[in-house]
Design a protein around this motif. Structure first.
Motif, short mmCIF file in Angstrom:
data_model
loop_
_atom_site.label_atom_id
_atom_site.label_comp_id
_atom_site.label_asym_id
_atom_site.label_seq_id
_atom_site.Cartn_x
_atom_site.Cartn_y
_atom_site.Cartn_z
N THR A 95 55.18 2.55 -106.18
CA THR A 95 56.39 2.68 -105.36
C THR A 95 57.64 2.55 -106.22
O THR A 95 58.63 3.25 -106.00
N ARG A 96 57.60 1.65 -107.21
CA ARG A 96 58.75 1.49 -108.11
C ARG A 96 59.01 2.80 -108.86
O ARG A 96 60.16 3.26 -108.93
N VAL A 97 57.96 3.39 -109.43
CA VAL A 97 58.12 4.64 -110.16
C VAL A 97 58.65 5.73 -109.23
O VAL A 97 59.56 6.48 -109.59
N PHE A 98 58.09 5.77 -108.04
CA PHE A 98 58.51 6.81 -107.10
C PHE A 98 59.95 6.63 -106.66
O PHE A 98 60.72 7.59 -106.56
N THR A 99 60.35 5.38 -106.45
CA THR A 99 61.72 5.10 -106.01
C THR A 99 62.72 5.40 -107.11
O THR A 99 63.79 5.97 -106.86
N GLU A 100 62.38 5.04 -108.34
CA GLU A 100 63.29 5.28 -109.46
C GLU A 100 63.54 6.77 -109.70
O GLU A 100 64.58 7.15 -110.25
N THR A 101 62.60 7.59 -109.30
CA THR A 101 62.73 9.04 -109.55
C THR A 101 62.92 9.84 -108.26
O THR A 101 62.75 11.04 -108.26
N GLY A 102 63.26 9.15 -107.19
CA GLY A 102 63.37 9.81 -105.90
C GLY A 102 64.47 10.85 -105.82
O GLY A 102 64.41 11.75 -104.97
N ASP A 103 65.47 10.75 -106.69
CA ASP A 103 66.58 11.71 -106.64
C ASP A 103 66.39 12.87 -107.63
O ASP A 103 67.28 13.70 -107.80
N ARG A 104 65.23 12.93 -108.27
CA ARG A 104 64.99 14.00 -109.25
C ARG A 104 64.58 15.28 -108.53
O ARG A 104 63.91 15.25 -107.50
N PRO A 105 64.93 16.44 -109.10
CA PRO A 105 64.51 17.72 -108.50
C PRO A 105 63.01 17.92 -108.68
O PRO A 105 62.38 17.28 -109.53
N PRO A 106 62.41 18.81 -107.90
CA PRO A 106 60.96 19.00 -107.94
C PRO A 106 60.42 19.37 -109.32
O PRO A 106 59.28 19.04 -109.64
N GLU A 107 61.22 20.07 -110.12
CA GLU A 107 60.72 20.51 -111.42
C GLU A 107 60.83 19.43 -112.50
O GLU A 107 60.32 19.59 -113.62
N ASP A 108 61.46 18.31 -112.19
CA ASP A 108 61.63 17.23 -113.17
C ASP A 108 60.33 16.43 -113.28
O ASP A 108 59.85 15.87 -112.29
N PRO A 109 59.74 16.33 -114.48
CA PRO A 109 58.47 15.62 -114.63
C PRO A 109 58.61 14.12 -114.89
O PRO A 109 57.63 13.45 -115.23
N GLU A 110 59.82 13.58 -114.76
CA GLU A 110 60.05 12.19 -115.11
C GLU A 110 59.13 11.23 -114.36
O GLU A 110 58.71 10.21 -114.90
N ARG A 111 58.80 11.57 -113.11
CA ARG A 111 57.92 10.70 -112.33
C ARG A 111 56.55 10.58 -113.00
O ARG A 111 55.99 9.49 -113.11
N LEU A 112 56.02 11.68 -113.48
CA LEU A 112 54.73 11.65 -114.16
C LEU A 112 54.82 10.90 -115.48
O LEU A 112 53.91 10.15 -115.85
N VAL A 113 55.92 11.09 -116.19
CA VAL A 113 56.11 10.42 -117.47
C VAL A 113 56.17 8.90 -117.26
O VAL A 113 55.52 8.14 -117.99
N ARG A 114 56.93 8.47 -116.28
CA ARG A 114 57.07 7.03 -116.04
C ARG A 114 55.78 6.41 -115.54
O ARG A 114 55.45 5.27 -115.89
N LEU A 115 55.05 7.15 -114.70
CA LEU A 115 53.78 6.60 -114.22
C LEU A 115 52.80 6.46 -115.37
O LEU A 115 52.08 5.45 -115.46
N ALA A 116 52.74 7.45 -116.27
CA ALA A 116 51.84 7.36 -117.41
C ALA A 116 52.18 6.15 -118.26
O ALA A 116 51.28 5.43 -118.73
#
Length: 441
Positions: A95-116
């Protein structure tokens, strides 16, 4: 993360049953903020000593205050770790990773990078589940950005550069999804030891009893099966594409299916076939539950396997998929005995009869199952089928303008013995003079 007749995806209105559990973090596939999707469902929040803290997290995200949500999550994560509530720890991390990247556009991979990155530092007890979440998020990223990859069949960034996943070609992203699901399913058996009842903070309860998917691994492998069954392969089907024949052991008994190793056949050259991958996953699922004292999970996997194979197979000469499917389901009845899952098999068999316009036989099959297992999911499906078959239907069609030679009135009906027609006189010239030219007025 979608899959089979008696295990259905999260967030669908249906007459078919839902899987016993689904991982919460399927929701990113839809491209919406997970916690907002759940906000109206307080029962989805973890209970216990951190219940109020979880509500504050949820409220912060609902109010558009991600920083406040992240601060609250830090306290939740620390407290849950101290109590060894690993399901809440895993949920807090994701949830923390998802919340931190909630404002990113769909093509931004930052959520995957942070989760990894978060998986590398997460408590060992949470990593297998977080790996499964990563697999689902990767699939979700692909679904949201499919159009970016669809025509990019070669070239692009290296597979090792996760931050540049948006620049990968189609085969690379599909291969990555497969790799992530394989890591989750084959993760040393850790998920096989986690009962779903002890990981409720991270799972959404479905309509099926826990016995249908008793371990977290069952939930994850069904997600992997859903991806394999989607047919994604990253390129056009090759000339030697594997075809599942109606005569295949995939529609045989469980023992025949488990002994079937098409990948070892030198004549099978399509090693990347999604059908072969799905078959291998079903074999693993059946093998895992083969020795269970409670036969529910094995029978559920067996029925799923039959329905999947019937949906993937092709006719082989005089041997039709429908005939083999019917035989396989009838054989399943013998294995299921008085178990309630037999009603789900009966529903599938009744649907076959209905598809062949044998409504009398379809109703008889469904009615027997409904009477024998009235409160089961399969019994409810059969009850709905009986209602559909018994429903009265009537439609009439004729020409709007009548003139000699007079047109006919076509009547289509079902479950009716009489239809009465009444002719009413209408003065159309008067209606036209009154300014009502539309014949529907």
């Amino acid at each position: 993360m979608n899959t089979t007749t008696h295990g259905r995806p999260l967030c669908r209105l249906r007459s078919t049953p839902r899987a016993s559990y689904r991982i919460f973090f399927i929701v990113p596939i839809l491209g919406v903020l997970l916690v907002n999707e759940r906000s109206a469902h307080a029962e989805d929040l973890p209970s216990g000593p951190r219940a109020e803290a979880w509500k504050r997290v949820e409220q912060a995200v609902t109010d558009g205050k991600p920083n406040s949500a992240v601060e609250a999550l830090a306290g939740v994560e620390q407290s849950a770790a101290a109590d060894k509530a690993w399901d809440e720890v895993a949920r807090a991390i994701a949830t923390r990773v998802f919340t931190e990247t909630g404002d990113r556009p769909p093509e931004d991979p930052e959520r995957l990078v942070r989760l990894a990155a978060a998986i590398e530092t997460a408590p060992p007890e949470t990593r297998p589940v977080l790996v499964a979440i990563r697999a689902n998020w990767t699939w979700g990223y692909f679904q949201m950005n499919r159009w970016r990859f669809q025509q990019r069949t070669a070239g692009g960034a290296e597979a090792s550069e996760l931050a540049r996943i948006g620049e990968w070609d189609l085969p690379t992203i599909v291969s990555e999804i497969r790799k992530r699901f394989a890591a989750a399913v084959d993760g040393g058996g850790a998920l096989q030891k986690l009962p779903v009842g002890e990981w409720k903070a991270l799972l959404t309860k479905g309509t099926m009893p826990d016995a249908y998917r008793p371990a977290v691994w069952d939930v994850v492998i069904h997600d992997a099966i859903a991806f394999a069954a989607s047919g994604e392969r990253g390129l056009a089907d090759p000339e030697d594409a594997f075809e599942l024949s109606a005569t295949s052991p995939a529609l045989g008994s469980p023992d025949e299916f488990r002994a079937w190793m098409p990948g070892d056949d030198a004549g099978v050259t399509d090693a990347d076939s999604p059908i072969l991958q799905a078959a291998a996953l079903y074999r693993s699922l059946l093998d895992f539950h083969a020795a269970d004292a409670d036969r529910t999970a094995f029978l559920a996997a067996d029925l799923d396997r039959i329905l999947w194979a019937a949906g993937s197979a092709v006719d082989a000469g005089d041997v039709t998929v429908t005939d083999r499917k019917t035989d396989a389901i009838e054989g399943f009845f013998g294995r299921a005995g008085d178990h309630e899952i037999a009603a789900q098999a009966a529903h599938a068999l009744a649907e076959i009869a209905r598809e062949h316009d044998d409504l009398v036989e379809a109703r008889a099959i469904a009615a027997r199952a409904m009477e024998k297992h009235p409160t089961s999911v399969g019994g409810q499906l059969c009850r709905n089928l009986v209602k559909e078959i018994d429903a009265k239907e009537l439609s009439l069609a004729t020409e709007r303008a009548w003139a000699a030679p007079w047109p006919v009135v076509r009547v289509t009906y079902r479950n009716l013995t009489k239809v009465h027609l009444r002719l009413a006189k209408a003065d159309w010239p008067a209606r036209l003079k009154a300014g009502k030219p539309n014949p529907a007025w």
